[in-house]
Design a protein around this motif. Structure first.
Motif, short mmCIF file in Angstrom:
data_model
loop_
_atom_site.label_atom_id
_atom_site.label_comp_id
_atom_site.label_asym_id
_atom_site.label_seq_id
_atom_site.Cartn_x
_atom_site.Cartn_y
_atom_site.Cartn_z
N ALA A 241 -69.21 20.81 8.66
CA ALA A 241 -70.32 20.12 9.31
C ALA A 241 -70.27 20.33 10.82
CB ALA A 241 -70.27 18.63 8.98
N ASN A 242 -69.10 20.30 11.40
CA ASN A 242 -68.96 20.51 12.83
C ASN A 242 -69.42 21.92 13.23
OD1 ASN A 242 -68.24 19.51 15.38
ND2 ASN A 242 -66.27 20.54 15.29
N ARG A 243 -69.04 22.92 12.44
CA ARG A 243 -69.49 24.29 12.71
C ARG A 243 -71.00 24.41 12.57
NH1 ARG A 243 -64.85 25.82 9.57
NH2 ARG A 243 -66.23 26.44 7.88
N MET A 244 -71.57 23.72 11.58
CA MET A 244 -73.02 23.76 11.40
C MET A 244 -73.73 23.11 12.58
SD MET A 244 -73.46 22.96 7.35
CE MET A 244 -75.23 23.22 7.34
N MET A 245 -73.16 22.05 13.13
CA MET A 245 -73.78 21.39 14.28
C MET A 245 -73.79 22.30 15.49
SD MET A 245 -74.93 18.51 13.37
CE MET A 245 -75.21 17.67 14.91
N LYS A 246 -72.77 23.12 15.64
CA LYS A 246 -72.67 24.00 16.80
C LYS A 246 -73.51 25.26 16.66
CE LYS A 246 -68.15 22.36 18.13
NZ LYS A 246 -66.73 22.64 18.28
N THR A 247 -73.94 25.57 15.44
CA THR A 247 -74.71 26.80 15.23
C THR A 247 -76.13 26.49 14.78
OG1 THR A 247 -73.80 26.99 12.99
CG2 THR A 247 -72.68 28.21 14.73
N ILE A 248 -76.28 26.10 13.55
CA ILE A 248 -77.61 25.91 12.96
C ILE A 248 -78.39 24.80 13.65
CG2 ILE A 248 -78.83 25.24 10.85
CD1 ILE A 248 -76.44 26.53 9.32
N TRP A 249 -77.76 23.66 13.93
CA TRP A 249 -78.45 22.48 14.44
C TRP A 249 -78.39 22.35 15.96
CZ3 TRP A 249 -81.61 19.76 11.46
CH2 TRP A 249 -81.45 19.85 10.08
#
Length: 72
Positions: free
Chosen positions: A56-64
Protein backbone atom coordinates in the motif's frame (compact mmCIF):
# COMPACT_ATOMS: atom_id res chain seq x y z
CA UNK A 1 -1.79 -14.16 -1.32
CA UNK A 2 -4.79 -12.74 0.45
CA UNK A 3 -6.68 -9.47 0.30
CA UNK A 4 -6.00 -6.91 3.03
CA UNK A 5 -7.82 -3.69 3.84
CA UNK A 6 -5.16 -1.14 4.71
CA UNK A 7 -6.27 1.78 6.89
CA UNK A 8 -4.63 5.18 6.34
CA UNK A 9 -4.09 8.29 8.43
CA UNK A 10 -2.92 11.39 6.55
CA UNK A 11 -2.35 9.16 3.49
CA UNK A 12 0.11 6.97 5.41
CA UNK A 13 -0.72 3.27 5.86
CA UNK A 14 -1.30 2.50 9.54
CA UNK A 15 -2.68 -1.03 9.78
CA UNK A 16 -4.07 -3.86 7.69
CA UNK A 17 -6.69 -6.52 8.29
CA UNK A 18 -7.20 -9.65 6.24
CA UNK A 19 -10.40 -9.97 4.23
CA UNK A 20 -12.07 -13.31 3.58
CA UNK A 21 -14.01 -11.94 0.63
CA UNK A 22 -12.94 -9.04 -1.59
CA UNK A 23 -15.85 -7.27 -3.24
CA UNK A 24 -14.93 -5.31 -6.38
CA UNK A 25 -17.01 -2.30 -5.34
CA UNK A 26 -15.17 -2.06 -2.01
CA UNK A 27 -11.55 -1.72 -3.19
CA UNK A 28 -10.86 1.89 -2.22
CA UNK A 29 -12.45 4.63 -0.10
CA UNK A 30 -11.42 8.26 -0.59
CA UNK A 31 -12.70 11.36 1.19
CA UNK A 32 -12.14 15.09 1.06
CA UNK A 33 -11.33 16.86 4.31
CA UNK A 34 -10.91 20.61 4.34
CA UNK A 35 -10.45 20.64 0.58
CA UNK A 36 -7.76 17.93 0.72
CA UNK A 37 -8.14 14.49 -0.87
CA UNK A 38 -7.45 11.66 1.56
CA UNK A 39 -7.20 7.88 1.37
CA UNK A 40 -9.31 6.23 4.08
CA UNK A 41 -8.60 2.64 3.12
CA UNK A 42 -7.39 0.57 0.19
CA UNK A 43 -7.61 -3.17 -0.47
CA UNK A 44 -4.32 -4.70 -1.62
CA UNK A 45 -2.93 -8.22 -2.02
CA UNK A 46 -0.39 -9.47 0.47
CA UNK A 47 1.08 -12.46 2.27
CA UNK A 48 0.63 -10.87 5.71
CA UNK A 49 -0.19 -7.53 7.36
CA UNK A 50 3.32 -6.11 7.00
CA UNK A 51 3.49 -7.11 3.34
CA UNK A 52 0.11 -5.45 2.67
CA UNK A 53 1.21 -2.23 4.39
CA UNK A 54 4.41 -2.20 2.34
CA UNK A 55 2.49 -2.73 -0.92
CA UNK A 56 0.00 0.00 0.00
CA UNK A 57 2.84 2.38 0.79
CA UNK A 58 4.45 1.74 -2.62
CA UNK A 59 1.08 2.27 -4.31
CA UNK A 60 0.67 5.60 -2.53
CA UNK A 61 4.06 6.78 -3.79
CA UNK A 62 3.39 5.74 -7.39
CA UNK A 63 -0.19 5.23 -8.52
CA UNK A 64 -1.91 7.60 -6.06
CA UNK A 65 0.86 10.21 -5.58
CA UNK A 66 -0.45 12.88 -7.96
CA UNK A 67 -4.10 12.48 -7.05
CA UNK A 68 -3.57 12.67 -3.29
CA UNK A 69 -0.62 15.05 -3.19
CA UNK A 70 -2.51 17.81 -1.38
CA UNK A 71 -3.73 15.85 1.68
CA UNK A 72 -2.39 17.22 4.96
Amino acid sequence: MHGYRVIFKNNIPQSASRLDIVNNKDIVHLTTEGGHKCMDWLVVPGNNENDAISIANRMMKTIWANYLRDCK
